[in-house]
Design an enzyme around this catalytic site. Structure first.
Site, PDB file in Angstrom:
ATOM      1  N   SER A   1       6.447 159.549  79.868  1.00 21.90           N
ATOM      2  CA  SER A   1       7.154 158.298  80.121  1.00 21.90           C
ATOM      3  C   SER A   1       7.354 157.581  78.799  1.00 21.90           C
ATOM      4  CB  SER A   1       6.351 157.410  81.066  1.00 21.90           C
ATOM      5  OG  SER A   1       5.271 156.819  80.343  1.00 21.90           O
ATOM      6  N   LYS A   2       8.006 156.434  78.861  1.00 26.95           N
ATOM      7  CA  LYS A   2       8.311 155.663  77.640  1.00 26.95           C
ATOM      8  C   LYS A   2       7.055 155.329  76.840  1.00 26.95           C
ATOM      9  CE  LYS A   2      12.882 154.409  78.055  1.00 26.95           C
ATOM     10  NZ  LYS A   2      13.452 153.955  79.319  1.00 26.95           N
TER      11      LYS A   2
END
Ligand code: GLU
Length: 488
Positions: free
Chosen positions: A256-257
């Protein structure tokens, strides 16, 4: 005509509902490597049936990112081919036609079941301990259907899963996979507004485009028995499947980010080299087999084998990618490196470089190249050569406040003023002699000079920097720093 036995036809089928993600890019790359290594055909299809979430910006980003990575395609959006537009949104009639045909053959049925009725069905199945998969058992009877039609309710179309039964396939990456039909719902293929679900649109395209190998993410594994059954119901030939493991962050959690950029565009915008990015993507689940750290696309094509892709989760480590990028930067020849950083330097200065300045940049480039992990870092390192010096205040505080700084600036000015042959060797000799005069070590003696000429304690090597800056400006900067110290 059958698809087996002929050259492979593969597709990458992104939905334009987001930027091209590193996971998607890895899927694209593996499809491409397989196609290019086997004399096959690479197809780029746009799974754009989700009108609410599609955007032109995402669609453009996907194409641009693929091209930037160096991945081309033989058929598909933008390049065309013998199968129409390769956009699902242009093929809605075709999906409706297939769904109607399956209904006519008894392989699918119009379904009037409501969401509540379905929930009740599942709850009852659970309480009775029987298969929870929806098998049409909650559909209204003939009168119920007539009443709902009269009330204007439009049916969905559901695929009828053959029961009892199971679907087995030999996944190229994961090996044998079996799904018991008792676990698979009669799934919707056409919604009540006659738009297709992903399962229908994807399968119809794979059959119509004669796809031989479906290489995609493991998140779609559970969809595969549905696609196989649909393919068989259409009379198509079932392709081989290869499901690629999902990407994880270094902490073992879903990527994820939090783990760094996840879109290819972000890496491109940050100045990563596409060769480094594509090289790194290749390593996410595949081992090129030799110890080379860098592998070009051509070499990958030669070595890639779909069946040697690992089924274990692949770790995406943004730091490793940055490291690999640095390696690629150092592998560029000086001219290529200079060419790449010139526009970055010009954008930073908001003007073009003159001919002389270009020569200066080219001369100092090898020293910058060594210490650049990301191309945009280069701009900050050479700014002092092309713009007025701007002191980094923490640097100034650190080296200019001691008692020796003034003496150093004065002595350096005097020594350098006497240099006639302005080359780094001469400059170094003078500055070293200055250390002796002042009885100072290199750090105390050189850092004030460095800050005076470059503005910062972090600069390219000092003597070369001074040479590149030129005599007049060096002397002027030493004088200006001295003046500031005087005034303080
Ligand atoms: N369009 C799907 C997605 O973006 C992939 C479809 C497929 O590969 O079957 O997740």
């Amino acid at each position: 005509m059958t698809v087996s036995g002929s050259a492979p036809r593969v597709r990458f089928a992104p939905s334009p509902t987001g930027y091209l993600h590193v996971g998607g890019a890895r899927t694209a790359l593996y499809n491409w490597l397989f196609a290019r290594g086997s004399g096959g055909t690479m197809i780029l299809r746009s799974d754009d049936t989700d009108e609410a979430r599609n955007t032109d910006e995402y669609a453009k980003d996907i194409v641009d990112s693929m091209r930037w990575l160096g991945l081309d395609w033989d058929e598909g959006i933008e390049v065309g081919g013998s199968h129409g537009s390769y956009r699902q949104s242009d093929r809605l009639d075709r999906y409706g036609e297939v769904a109607d045909q399956l209904v006519a053959e008894g392989k699918a049925y119009e379904s009037f079941v409501t969401k509540d009725e379905l929930d009740t069905f599942h709850a009852m199945a659970r309480s009775l301990g029987v298969s929870p998969a929806y098998d049409g058992g909650a559909e209204p009877d003939e009168f119920g259907v007539a009443a709902r039609r009269l009330a204007g309710v439009a049916p969905t179309i559901r695929f009828r899963i053959p029961r009892p039964g199971e679907t087995t396939f030999d996944d190229i990456v994961r090996g044998g996979v079996t799904f018991d039909h008792a676990q698979v719902d009669d799934f919707v293929i056409l919604r009540s507004d006659r738009t297709p679900t992903y399962h229908l649109a994807s399968t119809v395209d794979d059959v119509d485009y004669r796809i031989t190998h479906v290489v995609r993410g493991e998140d779609l594994l559970a969809s595969t028995p549905k696609h196989i059954l649909l393919t068989q119901a259409m009379g198509g030939e079932v392709p081989r499947y290869a499901h690629l493991s999902l990407l994880m962050g270094p902490d073992g959690k879903k990527l994820s980010k939090r783990h760094g950029h996840t879109s290819i565009a972000a890496y491109r915008d940050e100045g990563y080299l596409s060769g480094a990015v594509v090289n790194y993507l290749a390593l996410l689940g595949w081992n090129p087999g030799e110890d080379d750290t860098t592998v070009s696309l051509d070499e990958m094509v030669e070595r890639f084998q779909l069946d040697s892709v690992s089924r274990n989760p692949a770790i995406f480590d943004a730091e490793k990618l940055a490291w690999l990028n640095g390696l690629y930067i150092r592998e560029l020849d000086t001219t290529a490196f200079t060419e790449r950083i010139t526009p970055i330097v010009e954008a930073d200065l908001e003007r073009s470089l003159t001919e002389d300045e270009r020569a200066t940049l080219q001369a100092i480039a090898p020293l910058i190249q060594e210490r650049t992990k990301l191309l945009p870092d280069a701009a900050g390192q050479v700014r002092f050569l092309f713009a007025d010096v701007a002191y980094d205040e923490p640097s100034w505080e650190k080296v200019m406040t001691g008692t020796d700084a003034f003496r150093v600036l004065e002595a350096a000015h005097k020594r350098l003023d006497g240099v006639t042959d302005w080359r780094s060797e001469e400059i170094e000799a003078e500055l070293r002699a200055m250390l002796g005069d002042l009885e100072l070590g290199a750090s105390k003696g050189f850092q004030p000079v460095r800050v005076a000429v470059s503005g910062s304690t972090v600069s390219p090597p000092l003597f070369e920097s001074v040479e590149a800056l030129g005599r007049e400006r060096t002397l002027a900067r030493l004088a200006a720093a001295k003046a500031r110290l005087d005034a303080e």
